[in-house]
Design a protein around this motif. Structure first.
Motif, mmCIF file in Angstrom:
data_model
loop_
_atom_site.group_PDB
_atom_site.id
_atom_site.type_symbol
_atom_site.label_atom_id
_atom_site.label_comp_id
_atom_site.label_asym_id
_atom_site.label_seq_id
_atom_site.Cartn_x
_atom_site.Cartn_y
_atom_site.Cartn_z
ATOM 1 N N LEU A 268 0.796 -1.023 -0.061
ATOM 2 C CA LEU A 268 -0.084 -0.136 -0.029
ATOM 3 C C LEU A 268 0.774 1.198 -0.119
ATOM 4 O O LEU A 268 0.522 2.404 -0.781
ATOM 5 C CB LEU A 268 -0.940 -0.164 1.420
ATOM 6 C CG LEU A 268 -2.001 -1.082 1.340
ATOM 7 C CD1 LEU A 268 -2.837 -0.757 2.576
ATOM 8 C CD2 LEU A 268 -2.922 -0.813 0.154
ATOM 9 N N GLY A 269 1.952 1.087 0.474
ATOM 10 C CA GLY A 269 2.971 2.405 0.786
ATOM 11 C C GLY A 269 3.765 2.773 -0.248
ATOM 12 O O GLY A 269 4.387 4.083 -0.314
ATOM 13 N N THR A 270 4.171 2.083 -0.997
ATOM 14 C CA THR A 270 5.350 2.200 -1.918
ATOM 15 C C THR A 270 5.052 3.277 -2.835
ATOM 16 O O THR A 270 5.928 3.919 -3.304
ATOM 17 C CB THR A 270 5.906 0.827 -2.636
ATOM 18 O OG1 THR A 270 6.168 -0.004 -1.766
ATOM 19 C CG2 THR A 270 6.686 1.099 -3.658
ATOM 20 N N PRO A 271 3.725 3.103 -3.742
ATOM 21 C CA PRO A 271 3.542 4.287 -4.567
ATOM 22 C C PRO A 271 3.825 5.689 -4.095
ATOM 23 O O PRO A 271 4.424 6.618 -4.268
ATOM 24 C CB PRO A 271 2.156 4.090 -5.062
ATOM 25 C CG PRO A 271 2.184 2.738 -4.857
ATOM 26 C CD PRO A 271 2.724 2.135 -3.586
ATOM 27 N N ALA A 272 3.180 6.086 -2.850
ATOM 28 C CA ALA A 272 3.196 7.094 -2.041
ATOM 29 C C ALA A 272 4.607 7.418 -1.504
ATOM 30 O O ALA A 272 5.003 8.645 -1.703
ATOM 31 C CB ALA A 272 2.280 7.237 -0.871
ATOM 32 N N ASP A 273 5.406 6.224 -1.104
ATOM 33 C CA ASP A 273 6.909 6.382 -0.769
ATOM 34 C C ASP A 273 7.737 7.174 -2.218
ATOM 35 O O ASP A 273 8.324 7.925 -1.836
ATOM 36 C CB ASP A 273 7.388 5.340 -0.442
ATOM 37 C CG ASP A 273 8.583 5.424 0.342
ATOM 38 O OD1 ASP A 273 8.755 6.404 0.982
ATOM 39 O OD2 ASP A 273 9.619 4.309 0.434
ATOM 40 N N VAL A 274 7.010 6.535 -3.253
ATOM 41 C CA VAL A 274 7.980 7.092 -4.371
ATOM 42 C C VAL A 274 7.825 8.591 -4.499
ATOM 43 O O VAL A 274 8.784 9.531 -4.889
ATOM 44 C CB VAL A 274 7.524 6.387 -5.553
ATOM 45 C CG1 VAL A 274 8.152 6.950 -6.975
ATOM 46 C CG2 VAL A 274 8.220 4.756 -5.540
ATOM 47 N N ILE A 275 6.551 8.819 -4.479
ATOM 48 C CA ILE A 275 6.157 10.446 -4.572
ATOM 49 C C ILE A 275 6.742 11.237 -3.582
ATOM 50 O O ILE A 275 7.216 12.352 -3.740
ATOM 51 C CB ILE A 275 4.577 10.604 -4.686
ATOM 52 C CG1 ILE A 275 4.073 9.608 -5.958
ATOM 53 C CG2 ILE A 275 4.225 11.847 -4.733
ATOM 54 C CD1 ILE A 275 4.220 10.015 -6.953
ATOM 55 N N LYS A 276 6.769 10.906 -2.424
ATOM 56 C CA LYS A 276 7.254 11.371 -1.098
ATOM 57 C C LYS A 276 8.659 11.837 -1.500
ATOM 58 O O LYS A 276 9.038 12.774 -1.215
ATOM 59 C CB LYS A 276 7.040 10.795 0.013
ATOM 60 C CG LYS A 276 7.834 11.431 1.238
ATOM 61 C CD LYS A 276 7.977 10.542 2.345
ATOM 62 C CE LYS A 276 9.397 9.690 1.892
ATOM 63 N NZ LYS A 276 9.939 8.993 2.977
ATOM 64 N N SER A 277 9.471 10.673 -1.881
ATOM 65 C CA SER A 277 11.160 10.930 -2.013
ATOM 66 C C SER A 277 11.418 11.918 -3.145
ATOM 67 O O SER A 277 12.310 12.737 -2.842
ATOM 68 C CB SER A 277 11.683 9.436 -2.087
ATOM 69 O OG SER A 277 11.550 8.558 -1.128
ATOM 70 N N ARG A 278 10.635 11.884 -4.148
ATOM 71 C CA ARG A 278 10.932 12.706 -5.332
ATOM 72 C C ARG A 278 10.635 14.302 -5.171
ATOM 73 O O ARG A 278 11.255 14.952 -5.282
ATOM 74 C CB ARG A 278 10.076 12.261 -6.787
ATOM 75 C CG ARG A 278 10.782 10.986 -6.916
ATOM 76 C CD ARG A 278 9.980 10.443 -8.412
ATOM 77 N NE ARG A 278 10.616 9.345 -8.950
ATOM 78 C CZ ARG A 278 10.509 8.963 -10.109
ATOM 79 N NH1 ARG A 278 9.509 9.550 -11.121
ATOM 80 N NH2 ARG A 278 10.751 8.035 -10.592
ATOM 81 N N ILE A 279 9.456 14.596 -4.043
ATOM 82 C CA ILE A 279 9.180 15.972 -3.985
ATOM 83 C C ILE A 279 10.150 16.285 -2.746
ATOM 84 O O ILE A 279 10.555 17.395 -2.791
ATOM 85 C CB ILE A 279 7.627 15.655 -3.334
ATOM 86 C CG1 ILE A 279 6.699 15.767 -4.621
ATOM 87 C CG2 ILE A 279 7.416 16.980 -2.841
ATOM 88 C CD1 ILE A 279 5.253 15.665 -4.053
ATOM 89 N N MET A 280 10.570 15.426 -1.911
ATOM 90 C CA MET A 280 11.558 15.803 -0.851
ATOM 91 C C MET A 280 13.008 16.227 -1.522
ATOM 92 O O MET A 280 13.847 17.004 -0.987
ATOM 93 C CB MET A 280 11.682 14.906 0.209
ATOM 94 C CG MET A 280 10.467 14.941 1.235
ATOM 95 S SD MET A 280 10.655 13.898 2.664
ATOM 96 C CE MET A 280 9.313 14.414 3.798
ATOM 97 N N ASN A 281 13.203 15.566 -2.457
ATOM 98 C CA ASN A 281 14.673 15.391 -2.831
ATOM 99 C C ASN A 281 14.852 16.711 -4.045
ATOM 100 O O ASN A 281 15.850 16.793 -4.491
ATOM 101 C CB ASN A 281 15.214 14.267 -3.580
ATOM 102 C CG ASN A 281 16.571 14.122 -3.816
ATOM 103 O OD1 ASN A 281 17.311 14.456 -2.844
ATOM 104 N ND2 ASN A 281 16.760 14.086 -5.097
ATOM 105 N N GLN A 282 13.674 17.108 -4.646
ATOM 106 C CA GLN A 282 13.636 17.991 -5.762
ATOM 107 C C GLN A 282 14.412 19.194 -5.478
ATOM 108 O O GLN A 282 14.227 19.663 -4.227
ATOM 109 C CB GLN A 282 12.316 18.332 -6.252
ATOM 110 C CG GLN A 282 11.303 19.108 -5.314
ATOM 111 C CD GLN A 282 10.057 19.491 -6.075
ATOM 112 O OE1 GLN A 282 9.871 19.651 -7.036
ATOM 113 N NE2 GLN A 282 8.986 19.557 -5.290
ATOM 114 N N PRO A 283 15.059 19.932 -6.502
ATOM 115 C CA PRO A 283 15.685 21.221 -6.182
ATOM 116 C C PRO A 283 14.346 22.060 -6.032
ATOM 117 O O PRO A 283 13.649 22.172 -6.439
ATOM 118 C CB PRO A 283 16.459 21.378 -7.574
ATOM 119 C CG PRO A 283 15.673 20.576 -8.509
ATOM 120 C CD PRO A 283 15.162 19.488 -7.967
#
Length: 346
Positions: A268-283
């Motif tokens: 259940l959590g992996t898709p939201a985890d991908v989105i979270k990681s990308r938003i947090m790491n973006q410039p």
């Protein structure tokens, strides 16, 4: 001093301050799960199971770093910043990603970000466990037959995840950004942080208090789904086994329930985890606004359109391999220290 006050002072701390005690106990269990090996030994002693294991550097944390790198690689949105059609991805798959980190950055880099991860789990686990039990025992309540309906457990799990993750967002932000520092060095970019406390100070100086909660929306969305999988599954499976099978409320029941919860939480959590990681790491620009994604929905759409639906499950394997032993150690430890502290089972 009156007699009731004297009696209250003689009560164990767990009974005098139940919520604070549960917060501390869950934080301790989360720390053990983060630092212990993937296995937890138990010895028989005076007819009680006593947890026995040696605290060492986490054997599963490198899977978390590997998962984050897999989730970030190949971002189609980077084309907007002039990085070409797609960021070059030197790593492919979990094993090659981990080996690439060791070869190019060093073995110890597999544990980059472990300190803020521990901070995060103390706050996050304490917040979510106290919230879930308060909702279960006080707000929703169990039936006369001790049955707790699934729909109440789902709502309680999601709300607990939201509360716990919102409180822990600053530590999660630092963890994700520190995990990407090794990759920045390989790309010839300057390192952003000298350490954990410098990371907190720099983010606070550049973005203010609000900057510490960058990416909080996708973060709590992920936490809601993960805890719907973790807390709801553990609570439901455990009480089903106790009420409907010969199994008692013991280590076997706790182990089976935690294995189920780890799998469901990962799915259940992996898709939201991908989105979270990308938003947090973006410039980000000088105002702290993201340069790649306007929102979690925008990130979701760009990922699916540019990389396909399965891009939402990048890093699933290391996520599951880490989540399962972490969940096992956490729940076994949490149930045991509750028992040793005189607190009723979860």
């Amino acid at each position: 001093m009156s007699a009731p006050e004297d009696e209250e002072r003689l009560l164990p701390l767990a009974q005098r301050w139940p919520r604070a005690s549960k917060f501390l106990l869950s934080g301790c269990a989360a720390t053990v799960a983060e630092l212990e090996h993937a296995t937890l030994g138990y010895k028989r002693h005076d007819k009680l199971y006593v947890a026995s294991s040696v605290s060492q550097i986490s054997a599963t944390f490198p899977l978390d770093l590997t998962k984050t790198r897999l989730q970030i690689q190949g971002e189609a949105a980077l084309a907007r910043l002039g990085h070409g059609a797609r960021e070059a991805a030197p790593y492919r798959g979990m094993v090659r990603t981990a080996l690439g980190i060791v070869q190019e950055e060093g073995f110890l880099k597999l544990w980059q970000g472990v300190t803020p991860a521990i901070y995060r789990h103390i706050v996050y686990s304490g917040g979510r466990m106290v919230t879930y039990e308060h909702l279960r025992e006080v707000v929703f309540g169990k039936g006369e037959d001790k049955h707790y309906p699934l729909w109440k457990s789902v709502i309680g799990g999601m709300m607990a995840g939201v509360v716990g993750q919102f409180l822990a967002n600053p530590t999660d932000l630092v963890k994700v950004q520190m995990q990407m520092e090794g990759k920045r060095k390989l790309e010839g970019k300057p390192l952003r942080f000298r350490g954990v406390h410098h990371a907190f100070a720099k983010i606070l100086a550049e973005g203010g208090v609000r900057g510490l909660w960058a990416g909080w929306v996708p973060n709590i969305q992920r936490a809601a789904l993960v805890n719907m999988g973790d807390l709801t599954t553990y609570d439901t499976v455990k009480h089903y086994l106790v009420l409907n099978t010969p199994l008692e409320d013991n280590i076997m029941t706790h182990g089976l329930s935690s294995l189920c919860s780890g799998l469901v939480a990962s799915i259940l959590g992996t898709p939201a985890d991908v989105i979270k990681s990308r938003i947090m790491n973006q410039p980000r620009d000088k105002q702290g606004r993201g340069l790649l994604y306007k929102s979690s929905t925008d990130c979701l759409v760009q990922a699916v359109q540019g990389e396909g639906f399965m891009s939402l499950y990048k890093g699933f394997l290391p996520s599951w391999l880490r989540m399962t032993p972490w969940s096992l150690v956490f729940w076994l430890t949490y149930e045991k220290i509750r028992e040793m502290s005189g607190v009723s089972p979860f």
